[in-house]
Every structure is written in C-alpha cells, then in structure tokens.
Design an enzyme around this catalytic site. Structure first.
Site, PDB file in Angstrom:
ATOM      1  N   TRP A 143       0.800  -1.232   0.000  1.00 42.89           N
ATOM      2  CA  TRP A 143       0.000   0.000   0.000  1.00 42.89           C
ATOM      3  C   TRP A 143       0.830   1.279   0.000  1.00 42.89           C
ATOM      4  CZ3 TRP A 143       2.072   1.760   4.328  1.00 42.89           C
ATOM      5  CH2 TRP A 143       2.350   0.866   5.365  1.00 42.89           C
ATOM      6  N   ASN A 144       2.144   1.179   0.063  1.00 42.26           N
ATOM      7  CA  ASN A 144       2.905   2.421   0.247  1.00 42.26           C
ATOM      8  C   ASN A 144       3.160   3.182  -1.057  1.00 42.26           C
ATOM      9  OD1 ASN A 144       4.636   0.421  -0.613  1.00 42.26           O
ATOM     10  ND2 ASN A 144       6.352   1.119   0.629  1.00 42.26           N
ATOM     11  N   SER A 164      -3.044  -3.492  -2.992  1.00 38.87           N
ATOM     12  CA  SER A 164      -3.406  -3.691  -1.589  1.00 38.87           C
ATOM     13  C   SER A 164      -4.826  -3.182  -1.399  1.00 38.87           C
ATOM     14  CB  SER A 164      -2.460  -2.908  -0.692  1.00 38.87           C
ATOM     15  OG  SER A 164      -3.026  -2.806   0.592  1.00 38.87           O
ATOM     16  N   GLU A 165      -5.568  -3.873  -0.561  1.00 34.23           N
ATOM     17  CA  GLU A 165      -6.955  -3.477  -0.344  1.00 34.23           C
ATOM     18  C   GLU A 165      -7.014  -2.133   0.425  1.00 34.23           C
ATOM     19  OE1 GLU A 165      -7.355  -4.369   3.032  1.00 34.23           O
ATOM     20  OE2 GLU A 165      -9.515  -4.418   3.351  1.00 34.23           O
ATOM     21  N   SER A 169       5.400  -7.854   2.565  1.00 35.98           N
ATOM     22  CA  SER A 169       6.236  -8.166   3.723  1.00 35.98           C
ATOM     23  C   SER A 169       6.891  -9.552   3.555  1.00 35.98           C
ATOM     24  CB  SER A 169       5.376  -8.157   4.983  1.00 35.98           C
ATOM     25  OG  SER A 169       4.377  -9.140   4.859  1.00 35.98           O
ATOM     26  N   PRO A 204       6.783 -12.184   5.656  1.00 36.26           N
ATOM     27  CA  PRO A 204       5.873 -13.321   5.919  1.00 36.26           C
ATOM     28  C   PRO A 204       4.950 -13.610   4.730  1.00 36.26           C
ATOM     29  CG  PRO A 204       5.939 -11.853   7.811  1.00 36.26           C
ATOM     30  CD  PRO A 204       6.705 -11.178   6.730  1.00 36.26           C
ATOM     31  N   GLU A 259       9.651  -8.638  -3.911  1.00 34.96           N
ATOM     32  CA  GLU A 259      10.190  -7.374  -3.373  1.00 34.96           C
ATOM     33  C   GLU A 259       9.657  -7.243  -1.962  1.00 34.96           C
ATOM     34  OE1 GLU A 259      12.300  -5.377  -4.483  1.00 34.96           O
ATOM     35  OE2 GLU A 259      12.470  -5.936  -6.581  1.00 34.96           O
ATOM     36  N   CYS A 287      10.085   0.522   1.952  1.00 30.73           N
ATOM     37  CA  CYS A 287      10.690  -0.781   2.222  1.00 30.73           C
ATOM     38  C   CYS A 287      12.198  -0.701   2.426  1.00 30.73           C
ATOM     39  CB  CYS A 287      10.389  -1.718   1.072  1.00 30.73           C
ATOM     40  SG  CYS A 287      10.821  -1.014  -0.514  1.00 30.73           S
ATOM     41  N   LYS A 302      19.032 -12.143   0.707  1.00 30.61           N
ATOM     42  CA  LYS A 302      18.590 -12.823   1.928  1.00 30.61           C
ATOM     43  C   LYS A 302      17.056 -12.840   1.972  1.00 30.61           C
ATOM     44  CE  LYS A 302      21.551 -11.666   5.454  1.00 30.61           C
ATOM     45  NZ  LYS A 302      22.387 -10.687   6.187  1.00 30.61           N
ATOM     46  N   GLY A 325      14.226 -10.668  -0.610  1.00 33.31           N
ATOM     47  CA  GLY A 325      13.647 -10.820  -1.937  1.00 33.31           C
ATOM     48  C   GLY A 325      14.398 -11.688  -2.903  1.00 33.31           C
ATOM     49  N   GLU A 345      13.674  -5.528  -9.821  1.00 32.56           N
ATOM     50  CA  GLU A 345      12.779  -4.687 -10.613  1.00 32.56           C
ATOM     51  C   GLU A 345      13.623  -3.577 -11.233  1.00 32.56           C
ATOM     52  OE1 GLU A 345       9.350  -3.875  -7.850  1.00 32.56           O
ATOM     53  OE2 GLU A 345       8.389  -5.254  -9.257  1.00 32.56           O
TER      54      GLU A 345
HETATM   55  P1  NDP Z   1       1.633  -7.396   2.982  1.00 29.84           P
HETATM   56  O1  NDP Z   1       2.680  -8.430   2.871  1.00 29.84           O
HETATM   57  O2  NDP Z   1       0.716  -7.444   4.139  1.00 29.84           O
HETATM   58  O3  NDP Z   1       0.711  -7.404   1.681  1.00 29.84           O
HETATM   59  C1  NDP Z   1       1.244  -7.265   0.382  1.00 29.84           C
HETATM   60  C2  NDP Z   1       0.194  -7.676  -0.639  1.00 29.84           C
HETATM   61  O4  NDP Z   1       0.030  -9.096  -0.595  1.00 29.84           O
HETATM   62  C3  NDP Z   1      -1.180  -7.088  -0.379  1.00 29.84           C
HETATM   63  O5  NDP Z   1      -1.795  -6.798  -1.607  1.00 29.84           O
HETATM   64  C4  NDP Z   1      -1.882  -8.219   0.348  1.00 29.84           C
HETATM   65  O6  NDP Z   1      -3.284  -8.104   0.255  1.00 29.84           O
HETATM   66  C5  NDP Z   1      -1.340  -9.422  -0.409  1.00 29.84           C
HETATM   67  N1  NDP Z   1      -1.402 -10.688   0.296  1.00 29.84           N
HETATM   68  C6  NDP Z   1      -1.454 -10.918   1.625  1.00 29.84           C
HETATM   69  N2  NDP Z   1      -1.453 -12.248   1.882  1.00 29.84           N
HETATM   70  C7  NDP Z   1      -1.399 -12.887   0.688  1.00 29.84           C
HETATM   71  C8  NDP Z   1      -1.356 -14.260   0.281  1.00 29.84           C
HETATM   72  N3  NDP Z   1      -1.374 -15.268   1.162  1.00 29.84           N
HETATM   73  N4  NDP Z   1      -1.284 -14.548  -1.038  1.00 29.84           N
HETATM   74  C9  NDP Z   1      -1.239 -13.552  -1.958  1.00 29.84           C
HETATM   75  N5  NDP Z   1      -1.291 -12.230  -1.634  1.00 29.84           N
HETATM   76  C10 NDP Z   1      -1.358 -11.893  -0.322  1.00 29.84           C
HETATM   77  O7  NDP Z   1       2.395  -6.005   2.902  1.00 29.84           O
HETATM   78  P2  NDP Z   1       1.821  -4.538   3.137  1.00 29.84           P
HETATM   79  O8  NDP Z   1       0.759  -4.240   2.150  1.00 29.84           O
HETATM   80  O9  NDP Z   1       1.536  -4.387   4.596  1.00 29.84           O
HETATM   81  O10 NDP Z   1       3.088  -3.650   2.729  1.00 29.84           O
HETATM   82  C11 NDP Z   1       4.149  -3.429   3.579  1.00 29.84           C
HETATM   83  C12 NDP Z   1       5.282  -4.399   3.304  1.00 29.84           C
HETATM   84  O11 NDP Z   1       5.671  -4.319   1.951  1.00 29.84           O
HETATM   85  C13 NDP Z   1       6.519  -4.066   4.114  1.00 29.84           C
HETATM   86  O12 NDP Z   1       7.085  -5.242   4.634  1.00 29.84           O
HETATM   87  C14 NDP Z   1       7.440  -3.452   3.087  1.00 29.84           C
HETATM   88  O13 NDP Z   1       8.784  -3.556   3.417  1.00 29.84           O
HETATM   89  C15 NDP Z   1       7.088  -4.204   1.857  1.00 29.84           C
HETATM   90  N6  NDP Z   1       7.480  -3.451   0.671  1.00 29.84           N
HETATM   91  C16 NDP Z   1       8.538  -3.902  -0.097  1.00 29.84           C
HETATM   92  C17 NDP Z   1       8.988  -3.165  -1.182  1.00 29.84           C
HETATM   93  C18 NDP Z   1      10.125  -3.636  -2.031  1.00 29.84           C
HETATM   94  O14 NDP Z   1      10.215  -3.208  -3.177  1.00 29.84           O
HETATM   95  N7  NDP Z   1      11.011  -4.485  -1.559  1.00 29.84           N
HETATM   96  C19 NDP Z   1       8.364  -1.884  -1.533  1.00 29.84           C
HETATM   97  C20 NDP Z   1       7.240  -1.551  -0.712  1.00 29.84           C
HETATM   98  C21 NDP Z   1       6.840  -2.303   0.370  1.00 29.84           C
HETATM   99  P3  NDP Z   1      -4.103  -7.208   1.355  1.00 29.84           P
HETATM  100  O15 NDP Z   1      -3.140  -6.363   2.095  1.00 29.84           O
HETATM  101  O16 NDP Z   1      -5.023  -6.426   0.543  1.00 29.84           O
HETATM  102  O17 NDP Z   1      -4.728  -8.223   2.245  1.00 29.84           O
END
Ligand code: NDP
Length: 484
Positions: free
Chosen positions: A152-153, A178-179, A229, A231, A250, A284, A451, A454, A458
C-alpha cells in the site's frame, strides 16, 4: 475530486462490478473519512480477469516490440500530463503529502513505462555458432500471464514497475493492489487502455490476501511478482513454487545506515531523514538502523532534532506539508506498539513518540537513541517513522552488526573516506547500497533485495530477465549422425 471509481475492477478494457464480493471502504488517512466503497473480487471476477489476460496475450506478444513500446510511451506521456490529478488521487489513497506524490509516484510510474517502452524494441535473442556450419539461435519469449500483487505504500509506482516490464516483454498482467490503497492502479489501467493497449492486457482486481492467494495458485498464471512483507513473501513464494511459476519478491527490510565520524554532518542528517521519514517512514528500503560513530553522535542527534522541528505536519494536500499521516489505523497501531516496546526495552526517546490528536492516523516523527542490537526496534521492520540510532566504535564492528539480520534489501554509508566508502558498500549484504545518499530508486538501476528481502530485481534491464524466458533453437546444416 471524484474518488469513487466507476467500479471496483478493470477487466478486458472496462470497469466491472460484482456486488457479490465482500464490501470494503477506502479511507482517506488524513481525516479517517470514507472516500470510496469497493467490492472484493469474487471467483467469477478472478476468472474473468485471467481469461481475458490469457486470450489477449498471444496477439500482444506477436506484435513488434516497437508497436508495444509506442503504446507504453504514449501512456507515460498521458500520465505526465495528468500528474496533478493522479498525485491528488494518490494522496487520497495513501495520505502521503502532495509535495511527495507530485514528484515520486505517477512520475516514477511514467518513467517505468517510458523506459521499458523504449527497451521493448531492443529485446532480441542471440546467434551462437556451433562449428561445422551448425548453430543455435535463441528467442526471447514472453512468459504469458503475470500476476502483480502490491503493497500500500507506493500503489501507482508498484502498478507500473510491474506492469511496464511485463507488457514490454509481451505478457498480460492481472494486478491486485493492496486493499488499503485500491484506487490508483485502476487509473493506470484506464490510461494504458486509452493509450491504445488492447483490452485484456492490464486488468485490476481488488481484494484481500485471499484474492492474491487465489491468483497465485491458478494454472493460467505463469509468473507472480509480489511487493509486500517477508511473511507474505514466504507464503506466496511457496504457493508459486508448487506450480513451478516464475517469481519476483520485493519484500521488507531493516536496513543499516552507517555514519562515520568524518561524514559531512548536514548530508548525513539529510540521509537519515530520507531513510526514515519520507512517506512517513513507509518505505521498504528505509535505513532504520542508523549506526552513528561515537565521535559524531551528539552533534548528529542535536542537528537531527533541529531539522525534524522543520517538518511541516498537516494537510497533505497543502504543497508545503512535508510529513503526512500513516496509511491506516492498523499500521499506526503497529507503530505505536513498537514505540512502547522501545521504551520498555530501555532505548532513550530522543524525539517525538506521540500520536497527534486529530482525526486520521497521525504520529510524530520519532527517534530512539542508545538502541542496542537485541532490541525489537532494532531487529524488526516497523514500517513507520521510527528511527533507531545505535552507537559504534570502528568499521569492522559496525559491518558485522550491520549484516547481522535476516534482511538484505538496502544499506547506506556516509563518509568522506573514498576507499572506506567502497569497501563498506562491497561488504554490505544488501541488494541496493548507497554512498553519501539514500533511497534513490531511478528506473535505470536494478532494485531488489538479498537474503529474506527478496528474489529477482525490478527496474533496469535486469527486470527483462524476470519477465521473459529464452528458447534455444538448434539448427543442423550438415547431415545428422546416429549410433545405429
Ligand atoms: P503485505 O505483505 O501485508 O501485503 C502485500 C500484498 O500481498 C497485499 O496486496 C496483500 O493483500 C497481499 N497478500 C497478503 N497475503 C497474501 C497471500 N497469502 N497470497 C497472496 N497475496 C497476499 O504487505 P503490506 O501491504 O503491509 O506492505 C508493507 C510491506 O511491503 C513491508 O514489509 C514493506 O517492506 C514491503 N514493501 C517492499 C517493497 C520492495 O520493493 N522491496 C516496496 C514496498 C513495500 P491485502 O493487504 O489487501 O490483504
């Protein structure tokens, strides 16, 4: 501005609604007001999107790269022309100040479309001579249907960073934002189609993680690119592996920013601000473990506080505002809990630390000093405006501590010692390193983590490898031999 989109999803070149999907509200983080009402994708919506993508992709891949690129570059121009309105929408979606969104979101999406649009015509295979007049040639092919799942960021940027290379290589995309921030990706889909993208090639479906999970396991999908994230990354990577799908992950980080005594203090403070408080800390690659050498520590903390006093916290639509709200109630509660943990673990609160008492999700920029490596605020990704300042004595010690983490997204160093700067960058276990700067992410440079942060990269030419595959074609010009 009209923030309610025509419908929740964009499939096969048009807006589509299915009120049978679970309803959810879109909240303006600065006020807590509902600015749009959406529905999650039903299985029927997911089917429609994947079928549309599958049907449209072969003809798109068969077009010349020049034609594909022209459409992407046209979309880039349209995004730039509409930057003001798109930036306002991004501010509504995320709460990030217009001062940021007007220079960092739609504009970086346009950069990606322009860059990959430009590369599309240059994607070629190779000719490899095998001797005796025999040879092999390679064909760079599209993967097929790519699923993009966004955090969502940076909703606009993520929609484009995934869509642009995917489309340039001849793939179709189904994107799930993201929702929490579902609005901007719909606009990107609309603009791409207005620019001439054939229907079905860039589809947007809304929903929670379960919609993402359904997309990841679908046999019609060839590749999954997630920004999220660690997880979530572990779950998505495992699910994609079962179907032997290509992935780009990512993910999150807890990146180190190392400031040596000899650094230019003003630049180091700027670096620490950009590494912790841009987008209210929701980046991130943020350098949230700020290691400061003992000789410069007091001066650093003093100057940092002075500079933080200059943050303009207020209406994100005001171009003077430089620090906005957190994205959601959930995220501000997470940040609050880490601030409580930092205090309980004995870190010294050096700046901020309090919620700002007004509607919306507001919290002060926060700095903890005297943080030690074992504290939760030094080990876990907070994803909010909380800086942890840790002391160090020498280079060998700080490098061991900087790398002692499961993450490896980014790392930075501030020093005026030329050889040390490059030695430290070489020693960092991170995909993206910065010397005397922080958080630059231009489309020309590869971006991604090592590590747990990712898989894949990109941006840049490196992204092409992750959205295409190579076929080898062997050609025999003389007679073929066989043992019997
Ligand atoms: P989340 O991991 O909670 O969610 C990321 C996306 O994955 C959302 O669209 C979410 O849907 C979806 N999702 C959740 N569970 C599943 C699943 N089991 N299967 C498929 N899709 C799923 O991250 P956040 O949205 O909270 O974003 C923050 C995180 O993103 C931070 O850890 C940040 O570091 C990372 N990030 C990494 C970047 C990078 O380029 N490395 C850049 C920006 C952020 P929904 O949330 O709608 O439920």
């Amino acid at each position: 501005m009209q923030t309610q989109p025509a419908a929740s999803h964009f499939i096969n070149g048009q807006y589509v609604e299915d009120t049978g999907g679970e309803a959810f509200d879109v909240i303006y983080p600065a006020t807590g007001e509902v600015i749009a009402k959406m529905h999650s994708a039903t299985p029927d919506i997911i089917n429609q999107a994947l079928d549309a993508a599958r049907a449209a992709q072969p003809a798109w891949a068969a077009m010349s790269g020049t034609e594909r690129g022209r459409i992407l570059r046209r979309a880039a121009d349209m995004i730039r022309e509409r930057n003001h309105d798109l930036s306002i929408l991004e501010t509504y979606d995320t709460g990030k100040p217009y001062q940021e969104t007007s220079v960092a979101d739609a504009t970086s999406g346009a950069d990606a479309l322009e860059y990959f649009g430009g590369l599309a015509a240059s994607l070629t295979g190779e000719h490899i001579a095998l001797g005796d007049g025999n040879w092999v040639y390679t064909i760079r092919e599209a993967l097929g249907v790519c699923v993009g799942i966004g955090a969502w960021n940076y909703p606009t940027q993520i929609a484009c960073w995934k869509g642009a290379p995917a489309l340039a290589c001849g793939n179709a995309m189904v994107f799930k934002p993201s929702e929490t921030t579902p609005l901007s990706a719909l606009k990107m889909a609309e603009i791409l189609h207005e620019a001439g993208l054939p229907a079905g090639l860039y589809n947007v479906v809304q929903g929670l993680g379960d919609v993402g999970a359904a997309l990841v396991v679908d046999p019609r999908v060839n590749k999954v690119s997630l920004t999220g994230s660690v997880p979530t990354g572990r779950k998505v990577y495992a699910a994609a592996a079962a179907g032997m799908k290509h992935v780009t992950m990512e993910l999150g980080g807890k990146s180190p920013l190392v400031i040596f005594d000899d650094a230019n203090l003003e630049n180091a403070v700027s670096g620490a601000i950009m590494a912790n408080f841009y987008s209210t800390g929701q980046v991130c690659s943020n350098g949230t473990r700020v290691f400061v050498q003992k000789g410069i520590k007091d001066a650093f903390l003093k100057r940092l506080s002075e500079r933080l006093d200059n943050a303009v916290i207020g209406d994100p639509m005001d171009p003077d505002t430089s620090f906005g709200p957190m994205v959601s109630q959930r995220q501000i509660d997470i940040v609050d809990s880490y601030i409580a943990k930092g205090k309980a673990e004995g870190a010294r609160l050096a700046y901020g630390g309090n919620r700002i008492d007004q509607p919306g999700f507001w919290i002060q920029p926060t700095v903890f000093a005297d943080v030690t490596d074992d504290m939760a605020i030094a080990r876990e990704e907070i994803f909010g405006p909380v800086m942890a300042v840790l002391d160090f004595e020498d280079e060998a010690e700080v490098m061991a501590r900087a790398n002692d983490t499961e993450f490896g997204l980014a790392a930075g160093v501030f020093t005026n010692d030329l050889t040390r700067a490059h030695r430290v960058a070489a020693g960092f276990e991170a995909g993206t390193c910065y010397i005397n700067t922080y958080n630059d992410a231009p489309v020309e440079a590869p971006f991604g983590g090592v590590k747990a942060s990712g898989v894949g990269r990109e941006n840049s030419k490196a992204a092409i490898e992750h959205y295409s595959q190579v076929k080898s074609v062997f050609v025999r010009m003389d007679d073929m031999e066989a043992p019997f």
